[in-house]
Design a protein around this motif. Structure first.
Motif, PDB file in Angstrom:
ATOM      1  N   ARG A 156       0.798  -1.213   0.135  1.00 56.99           N
ATOM      2  CA  ARG A 156       0.119  -0.020   0.147  1.00 56.99           C
ATOM      3  C   ARG A 156       1.166   1.289   0.034  1.00 56.99           C
ATOM      4  O   ARG A 156       2.151   1.297   0.574  1.00 56.99           O
ATOM      5  N   LYS A 157       0.420   2.317  -0.663  1.00 53.46           N
ATOM      6  CA  LYS A 157       1.263   3.651  -0.712  1.00 53.46           C
ATOM      7  C   LYS A 157       0.817   4.535   0.025  1.00 53.46           C
ATOM      8  O   LYS A 157      -0.663   4.732   0.445  1.00 53.46           O
ATOM      9  N   ASN A 158       1.391   5.383   0.655  1.00 48.76           N
ATOM     10  CA  ASN A 158       0.943   6.581   1.349  1.00 48.76           C
ATOM     11  C   ASN A 158       0.909   7.784   0.285  1.00 48.76           C
ATOM     12  O   ASN A 158       2.235   8.115  -0.210  1.00 48.76           O
ATOM     13  N   GLU A 159      -0.203   8.239  -0.027  1.00 49.39           N
ATOM     14  CA  GLU A 159      -0.157   9.266  -1.149  1.00 49.39           C
ATOM     15  C   GLU A 159      -0.624  10.607  -0.429  1.00 49.39           C
ATOM     16  O   GLU A 159      -1.221  10.819   0.535  1.00 49.39           O
ATOM     17  N   HIS A 213      -2.355  16.692   4.123  1.00 49.80           N
ATOM     18  CA  HIS A 213      -2.762  15.526   4.370  1.00 49.80           C
ATOM     19  C   HIS A 213      -2.187  14.339   3.711  1.00 49.80           C
ATOM     20  O   HIS A 213      -1.579  14.354   2.629  1.00 49.80           O
ATOM     21  N   ILE A 214      -2.519  13.129   4.185  1.00 52.33           N
ATOM     22  CA  ILE A 214      -1.872  11.550   3.512  1.00 52.33           C
ATOM     23  C   ILE A 214      -3.010  10.895   3.637  1.00 52.33           C
ATOM     24  O   ILE A 214      -3.851  10.693   4.673  1.00 52.33           O
ATOM     25  N   VAL A 215      -2.970  10.024   2.632  1.00 47.00           N
ATOM     26  CA  VAL A 215      -4.022   8.819   2.546  1.00 47.00           C
ATOM     27  C   VAL A 215      -3.111   7.654   2.242  1.00 47.00           C
ATOM     28  O   VAL A 215      -2.303   7.701   1.499  1.00 47.00           O
ATOM     29  N   GLN A 253       7.495   4.858  -1.219  1.00 45.45           N
ATOM     30  CA  GLN A 253       6.339   5.544  -0.716  1.00 45.45           C
ATOM     31  C   GLN A 253       5.239   4.586  -0.296  1.00 45.45           C
ATOM     32  O   GLN A 253       3.997   4.878  -0.359  1.00 45.45           O
ATOM     33  N   THR A 254       5.654   3.444   0.101  1.00 46.69           N
ATOM     34  CA  THR A 254       4.875   2.357   0.812  1.00 46.69           C
ATOM     35  C   THR A 254       4.480   2.506   2.143  1.00 46.69           C
ATOM     36  O   THR A 254       5.334   3.581   2.671  1.00 46.69           O
ATOM     37  N   ILE A 255       3.849   1.695   2.880  1.00 50.64           N
ATOM     38  CA  ILE A 255       3.445   1.999   4.205  1.00 50.64           C
ATOM     39  C   ILE A 255       4.641   2.232   5.269  1.00 50.64           C
ATOM     40  O   ILE A 255       4.475   2.625   6.201  1.00 50.64           O
ATOM     41  N   HIS A 256       5.755   1.450   4.902  1.00 49.39           N
ATOM     42  CA  HIS A 256       6.902   1.823   6.007  1.00 49.39           C
ATOM     43  C   HIS A 256       7.816   2.990   5.442  1.00 49.39           C
ATOM     44  O   HIS A 256       8.948   3.025   6.186  1.00 49.39           O
ATOM     45  N   ASP A 257       7.511   3.438   4.469  1.00 43.61           N
ATOM     46  CA  ASP A 257       8.142   4.730   4.087  1.00 43.61           C
ATOM     47  C   ASP A 257       7.783   5.861   5.194  1.00 43.61           C
ATOM     48  O   ASP A 257       6.858   5.622   5.845  1.00 43.61           O
ATOM     49  N   GLU A 258       8.677   6.874   5.329  1.00 44.91           N
ATOM     50  CA  GLU A 258       8.147   7.914   6.274  1.00 44.91           C
ATOM     51  C   GLU A 258       8.012   9.156   5.262  1.00 44.91           C
ATOM     52  O   GLU A 258       8.152  10.379   5.870  1.00 44.91           O
ATOM     53  N   ASN A 259       7.604   9.067   4.297  1.00 43.08           N
ATOM     54  CA  ASN A 259       7.146  10.202   3.135  1.00 43.08           C
ATOM     55  C   ASN A 259       6.016  10.996   3.907  1.00 43.08           C
ATOM     56  O   ASN A 259       5.777  12.159   3.662  1.00 43.08           O
ATOM     57  N   GLY A 260       4.877  10.262   4.434  1.00 43.49           N
ATOM     58  CA  GLY A 260       3.838  11.070   5.329  1.00 43.49           C
ATOM     59  C   GLY A 260       4.138  11.946   6.176  1.00 43.49           C
ATOM     60  O   GLY A 260       3.775  13.308   5.992  1.00 43.49           O
ATOM     61  N   ALA A 300      11.597  22.472   1.152  1.00 44.37           N
ATOM     62  CA  ALA A 300      12.350  21.540   1.099  1.00 44.37           C
ATOM     63  C   ALA A 300      12.228  20.531  -0.158  1.00 44.37           C
ATOM     64  O   ALA A 300      11.268  20.985  -1.008  1.00 44.37           O
ATOM     65  N   VAL A 301      12.640  19.896  -0.353  1.00 42.51           N
ATOM     66  CA  VAL A 301      12.551  18.612  -1.452  1.00 42.51           C
ATOM     67  C   VAL A 301      11.260  18.270  -1.435  1.00 42.51           C
ATOM     68  O   VAL A 301      10.853  17.680  -0.640  1.00 42.51           O
ATOM     69  N   SER A 302      10.518  18.436  -2.440  1.00 43.38           N
ATOM     70  CA  SER A 302       9.223  17.899  -2.284  1.00 43.38           C
ATOM     71  C   SER A 302       9.048  16.460  -2.276  1.00 43.38           C
ATOM     72  O   SER A 302       9.752  15.867  -3.006  1.00 43.38           O
ATOM     73  N   VAL A 303       8.050  15.933  -1.650  1.00 43.33           N
ATOM     74  CA  VAL A 303       7.944  14.582  -1.607  1.00 43.33           C
ATOM     75  C   VAL A 303       7.351  13.945  -3.112  1.00 43.33           C
ATOM     76  O   VAL A 303       8.166  13.059  -3.274  1.00 43.33           O
ATOM     77  N   ALA A 304       6.727  14.637  -3.556  1.00 40.53           N
ATOM     78  CA  ALA A 304       6.143  14.320  -4.954  1.00 40.53           C
ATOM     79  C   ALA A 304       7.444  13.740  -5.833  1.00 40.53           C
ATOM     80  O   ALA A 304       7.507  13.128  -6.830  1.00 40.53           O
ATOM     81  N   ALA A 305       8.567  14.705  -5.821  1.00 41.22           N
ATOM     82  CA  ALA A 305       9.543  14.630  -6.665  1.00 41.22           C
ATOM     83  C   ALA A 305      10.557  13.448  -6.250  1.00 41.22           C
ATOM     84  O   ALA A 305      11.429  13.022  -6.845  1.00 41.22           O
ATOM     85  N   GLU A 306      10.255  12.856  -5.327  1.00 38.45           N
ATOM     86  CA  GLU A 306      11.229  11.900  -4.664  1.00 38.45           C
ATOM     87  C   GLU A 306      11.438  10.739  -5.417  1.00 38.45           C
ATOM     88  O   GLU A 306      10.252  10.144  -6.072  1.00 38.45           O
TER      89      GLU A 306
END
Ligand code: FES
Ligand SMILES: [Fe+2]
Length: 416
Positions: free
Chosen positions: A239-242, A248-250, A377-384, A410-416
């Motif tokens: 699962r992804k952290n979007e 916000h994060i889903v 960016q899966t659930i164990h990522d800390e991108n949220g 900062a560096v945008s999460v989307a660009a990671e």
């Protein structure tokens, strides 16, 4: 490297600026005061659910950013919010957590909010309708029209939650603020009326953001022993952290195999409308509210910061209003088996943040808190968390890892 001496312990990690924060953001009184002023006084806060005010004249009280707030349902069925503060000499008007104005209190009339101090009265629209000894005291210098309550922006939305904003001119409408993050569940939550069946609260000696942090990562599954060994499969970890605008994060869904939990059954029969069976979505809203739907039961966490290292968290469980009593009991069992006081999950999360709070009390030495895990960016990522703290930095104009410095993108999460 082995254990560190003091200088090494205080040295900066070899990570990017947005991959760690300074623990003072969790403990510093001045930063806390700024958060109350810059964030909590200006954002949309879900204060309760409309089912907690089912009838005209029902009310609930709460506070936002230290301001006492009252939410009540008028005879026209509209839910309105006011400061729970008497315009006379500042007494709190209603001291009960919840109730109805339909019956008169010993010091008040039916269908009125009455300040017990000097008996001024207000209707459900916040109009002052009675000033005791008005003519004798004020002659014609002040009248009821001059002393209405302070009305607050209030909307019932996204599954019937009551959202209040202390700011008369919010930076962004509630719709724009929350709709993208609620996209995954909006049809489900708005299909039919929901109802709160569970409420409890916890006061935790930890900063409110630590509760958000633990809600938006699943790396701490190691703490939830059962989660590691029971119903989960590869889809669970995939699962992804979007991330969404406004911080916000889903957390995306998958099908949970509840049968593989000891003593559990499938929850498919009571799935919320428009939701495939046994799904699980989580919406983490900036600055710390959480909506968590495990197939048949919705949980909502509302945080009220009480100090730099203290937070009240209110937990609500919701089902469908039309539930039969048997369905409702099953939903309650589903809810409590995971999230109730004797469930498998929630109390463990509370132990985690309480442990963090113990090491980050006000005045403790600043240290580095790492948010630098990358797992696609899966659930164990800390991108949220990285996404959240970019938003926090913008609202506060402080760098999360160097809070004495102004915010720089900062560096945008989307660009990671
Ligand atoms: S303070 Fe409320 S009536 Fe006086
Ligand atoms: Fe957890």
């Amino acid at each position: 490297m082995a254990a560190k001496n003091h200088a090494q312990w205080l040295s900066e990690p070899k990570l990017k600026a947005n991959e760690w924060v300074d623990s003072r953001i969790y403990s510093d009184p001045q930063i806390y005061e700024e958060e109350i002023e810059k964030i909590f006084s200006k954002t949309w806060i879900p204060v309760c659910h409309e089912s907690e005010l089912p009838k005209a004249y029902d009310f609930r009280t709460m506070s936002i950013a230290r301001e006492p707030v009252i939410v009540c349902r008028g005879p026209d069925n509209e839910v309105r919010a006011f400061l729970n503060v008497c315009p006379h000499r500042g007494m709190i008007i209603e001291r009960r957590p919840a109730g109805s104005f339909l019956e008169g209190q010993p010091s008040g009339n039916p269908k009125r909010m009455t300040c017990m101090f000097h008996a001024w009265q207000y209707d459900m629209r916040g109009n002052c309708v009675y000033i005791s000894r008005e003519k004798e005291g004020f002659q014609d210098r002040l009248c009821k029209e001059d002393v209405g309550l302070r009305r607050l922006r209030c909307e019932v939305k996204f599954g019937g939650f009551v959202w209040v904003n202390l700011d008369d001119n919010p930076k962004v409408s509630l719709e724009d603020w929350a709709a993208p993050a609620f996209g995954c569940l909006r049809k489900t939550l708005d299909a039919e009326p929901l109802e709160v069946f569970h409420y409890h609260k916890a006061i935790v000696n930890a900063n409110y953001k630590l509760w958000h942090d633990t809600n938006c990562e699943f790396y701490h599954d190691f703490m939830h022993y059962h989660n590691r060994v029971t119903g989960f499969n590869d889809a669970y970890f995939a699962r992804k952290n979007e991330s969404f605008e406004h911080g916000h994060i889903v957390v995306g869904t998958f099908e949970v195999n509840y049968e593989k939990y000891e003593g559990f059954d499938s929850r498919a029969a009571l799935s919320f409308p428009h939701l495939p069976p046994n799904q699980w979505y989580m919406i983490d809203m900036f600055p710390g509210m959480n909506f968590n739907l495990r197939g048949s039961a919705l949980r909502c966490d509302i945080v009220t910061p009480l100090g730099p290292d203290k937070v009240m968290i209110e937990f609500r469980g919701l089902g469908l209003k039309r539930d039969t009593s048997e369905e409702r009991q099953t939903r309650i069992n589903h809810h409590n088996s995971i999230w109730g006081p004797f469930g498998r999950n929630l109390h463990e999360d509370l132990i985690g943040v309480q442990g963090q709070g113990t090491t980050m009390q006000t005045g403790s030495e600043p240290r580095r808190i790492l948010h630098g895990r990358h797992e696609n960016q899966t659930i164990h990522d800390e991108n949220g968390m990285r996404h959240y703290y970019e938003e926090w930095g913008r609202w506060m104009n402080r760098m999360p890892n160097h809070p004495e410095q102004p915010y720089a993108e900062a560096v945008s999460v989307a660009a990671e």
